[in-house]
Motif scaffolding. Structure first.
Motif, PDB file in Angstrom:
ATOM      1  N   UNK A 114     -10.519  44.011  92.957  1.00 60.56           N
ATOM      2  CA  UNK A 114      -9.802  43.438  94.088  1.00 60.56           C
ATOM      3  C   UNK A 114      -8.360  43.169  93.695  1.00 60.56           C
ATOM      4  N   UNK A 115      -7.474  43.288  94.672  1.00 59.48           N
ATOM      5  CA  UNK A 115      -6.066  42.971  94.487  1.00 59.48           C
ATOM      6  C   UNK A 115      -5.629  42.063  95.626  1.00 59.48           C
ATOM      7  N   UNK A 116      -5.007  40.929  95.271  1.00 56.47           N
ATOM      8  CA  UNK A 116      -4.647  39.912  96.260  1.00 56.47           C
ATOM      9  C   UNK A 116      -3.178  39.531  96.120  1.00 56.47           C
ATOM     10  N   UNK A 165       3.948  37.836  94.722  1.00 61.44           N
ATOM     11  CA  UNK A 165       3.066  37.765  93.551  1.00 61.44           C
ATOM     12  C   UNK A 165       1.792  38.554  93.829  1.00 61.44           C
ATOM     13  N   UNK A 166       1.123  38.973  92.755  1.00 62.08           N
ATOM     14  CA  UNK A 166      -0.156  39.679  92.872  1.00 62.08           C
ATOM     15  C   UNK A 166      -1.114  39.174  91.802  1.00 62.08           C
ATOM     16  N   UNK A 167      -2.382  39.133  92.167  1.00 62.42           N
ATOM     17  CA  UNK A 167      -3.433  38.847  91.199  1.00 62.42           C
ATOM     18  C   UNK A 167      -4.520  39.897  91.377  1.00 62.42           C
ATOM     19  N   UNK A 168      -5.053  40.378  90.263  1.00 64.17           N
ATOM     20  CA  UNK A 168      -6.061  41.429  90.326  1.00 64.17           C
ATOM     21  C   UNK A 168      -7.236  41.150  89.420  1.00 64.17           C
ATOM     22  N   UNK A 169      -8.385  41.691  89.791  1.00 62.74           N
ATOM     23  CA  UNK A 169      -9.606  41.584  89.000  1.00 62.74           C
ATOM     24  C   UNK A 169     -10.328  42.918  89.059  1.00 62.74           C
ATOM     25  N   UNK A 208     -11.040  43.023  83.420  1.00 60.08           N
ATOM     26  CA  UNK A 208      -9.588  42.797  83.329  1.00 60.08           C
ATOM     27  C   UNK A 208      -9.111  41.981  84.516  1.00 60.08           C
ATOM     28  N   UNK A 209      -8.235  41.033  84.246  1.00 56.87           N
ATOM     29  CA  UNK A 209      -7.586  40.274  85.304  1.00 56.87           C
ATOM     30  C   UNK A 209      -6.121  40.081  84.930  1.00 56.87           C
ATOM     31  N   UNK A 210      -5.255  40.069  85.940  1.00 57.87           N
ATOM     32  CA  UNK A 210      -3.832  39.870  85.687  1.00 57.87           C
ATOM     33  C   UNK A 210      -3.227  39.029  86.804  1.00 57.87           C
ATOM     34  N   UNK A 211      -2.091  38.430  86.502  1.00 51.27           N
ATOM     35  CA  UNK A 211      -1.277  37.762  87.512  1.00 51.27           C
ATOM     36  C   UNK A 211       0.158  38.222  87.316  1.00 51.27           C
ATOM     37  N   UNK A 212       0.749  38.775  88.364  1.00 55.14           N
ATOM     38  CA  UNK A 212       2.121  39.238  88.336  1.00 55.14           C
ATOM     39  C   UNK A 212       2.965  38.334  89.220  1.00 55.14           C
ATOM     40  N   UNK A 213       3.945  37.664  88.624  1.00 59.28           N
ATOM     41  CA  UNK A 213       4.806  36.730  89.353  1.00 59.28           C
ATOM     42  C   UNK A 213       6.192  37.335  89.527  1.00 59.28           C
TER      43      UNK A 213
END
Length: 452
Positions: free
Chosen positions: A354-356, A366-370, A409-414
């Protein structure tokens, strides 16, 4: 010799005969309708650029033994690259692009140790000092037909202008296979979203490329209504995982992709099916093991390489669930008794995620992904690795207890500024290199990316 001649004939039939004649006939047909968009590009020249820095470290983990291609506990590496995207209009609808790039740094253990390698910014070669390359140099011709004109914004490798809904697009030169094939807006850009190789592309998509991920080839795309059909032919490396391509298409790959765009409950999505056939000098894993058993020598895949084919395919889904939420799924499979040629040691792969966007907390940029990934190999590849064989990325010297390589994998892009982002990324890799005796390992990363 007949097989090699056939490979050359396939390429020249596409690049020297079919593609130019296709462009001419398609353009004539578009003009005859009187409804074609007259200019695919109004912009005549553009320069864009990007810079990306990634610092990545792995944790301590269980490692009772290691081989030549093993992941090492408690290691850290960094990569940096800076690119220019320089484009110029050639004639109505056609544009040429070149991408000079400066690279520096290494992946963990020189990009070894996990089939789903944790950094898409790490190439299979690295240097301590910055060095200059030219990964892309290509021409793209868009032949517009009937249909509602669509605006194209100026961006990296695209000039601003108009294109019709129904069109032909022909690309020729040096570029990346995945610039065009197996695209997914939620998981395809290691500079902006997921980092793991098996999240960025289909894990078993053994696409043609040199050690940096680029090749020479030709692609024809036909857009019509909700459908797109793509076909391409590309150079393979001269030997698997090489820094040099095999010129003249003596060893080559053919790719066919079908894409369908749809809506579900009013939300857009698309489904793609990609099939590939690599034809080159590749070894059978079982033959390498049998040869070593007979001679008593170490397993050496290079001794059993013959001209043969490796087939595979990818099923790729992206689906918007809400304006700020997207779902992606990829399933890929490739022949399991042939050595992996270019990408990674993966015979089957399944990923979902998922991408939010951050609109809900007033951070719309911003984006957060899992993502969760499950990679596997064939029984023949397990036997080959257990006998001491080395793959493109993995090889612990033995593999007495094989298991699937499982990744989260999870990330947060600010968004720092309108043209810069800072990301943090975490990956958990179970059974790295398909080895139940090693791991699990945690991989932490920080990424800075800027573009103009």
């Amino acid at each position: 010799m007949t097989v090699f001649f056939t490979g050359r004939h396939v390429f020249w039939a596409i690049a020297a005969v079919w593609l130019p004649s296709l462009a001419q006939s398609a353009r004539a047909a578009a003009e005859s309708t009187g409804e074609a968009v007259q200019e695919a590009s109004h912009q005549t020249f553009a320069v864009h650029g990007q810079f990306t820095y990634v610092e990545q470290e792995d944790s301590g983990f269980r490692a009772p033994y290691r081989g030549a291609n093993s992941l090492t506990p408690n290691r850290g590496k960094e990569t940096a690259d800076a690119s220019l995207f320089i484009g110029v209009a050639l004639w109505p609808g056609a544009e040429a692009w070149m991408n000079p790039e400066i690279d520096q740094g290494f992946g963990l253990d020189n990009t070894l140790g996990a089939a789903g390698f944790p950094s898409g910014e790490a190439y299979k070669v690295g240097k301590n000092q910055p060095y200059l390359r030219l990964p892309r140099l290509f021409v793209r011709d868009t032949i517009n037909g009937e249909g509602e004109p669509q605006s194209v914004e100026s961006s990296a490798n695209w000039l601003a202008g108009k294109q019709s809904a129904n069109r032909w697009v022909i690309t020729l030169g040096k570029f990346g296979v995945t610039d065009i094939f197996d695209n997914n807006q939620y998981a395809h850009d290691p500079r902006g979203d997921f980092e793991n190789w098996a999240a960025v592309d289909g894990g078993a998509f053994d696409y043609a490329a040199d050690a940096w991920g680029f090749t020479v080839g030709a692609v024809a795309e036909r857009y019509r209504g909700a459908w797109t059909l793509r076909a391409g032919a590309f150079d393979l490396s001269n030997v698997p995982n090489s820094v040099h391509l095999e010129p003249g298409f003596h060893e080559f790959q053919m790719i066919l992709e079908s894409e369908h765009r749809h809506e579900i409950a009013g939300e857009p999505g698309k489904l793609m099916v990609t099939a590939f056939d690599s034809r080159g000098r590749m070894g059978l894993l079982s033959a390498a093991v049998q040869s070593a058993d007979r001679s008593g020598a170490p397993v050496d895949i290079s001794q059993v390489r013959r001209y043969r084919s490796r087939l595979g395919g990818v099923l790729n889904l992206e689906q918007q669930l809400a304006p700020d939420l997207g779902l992606f799924v990829r399933v890929s499979k490739a022949a399991g008794n042939v050595e992996a040629y270019e990408f990674s040691d993966i015979d089957r792969s399944a990923e979902a995620g998922l991408s939010l966007k951050g609109s809900a907390w007033r951070r719309g940029n911003d984006k957060v992904g899992l993502a969760v990934i499950d990679d596997g190999i064939s029984a023949a590849r397990e036997q080959y690795l257990n006998a001491g064989g080395l793959g493109i990325l993995i090889g612990d010297g033995k593999l007495p207890h094989p298991g699937p390589e499982q990744i989260l994998e999870t990330y947060y892009s600010a968004a720092i500024f309108s043209h810069a982002q800072f990301s943090v990324d975490y990956q958990w890799i179970n059974n790295p290199g398909y080895n139940r005796d090693r791991g699990p390992v945690s991989v932490f990363a920080a990424r800075i990316h800027a573009q103009f």
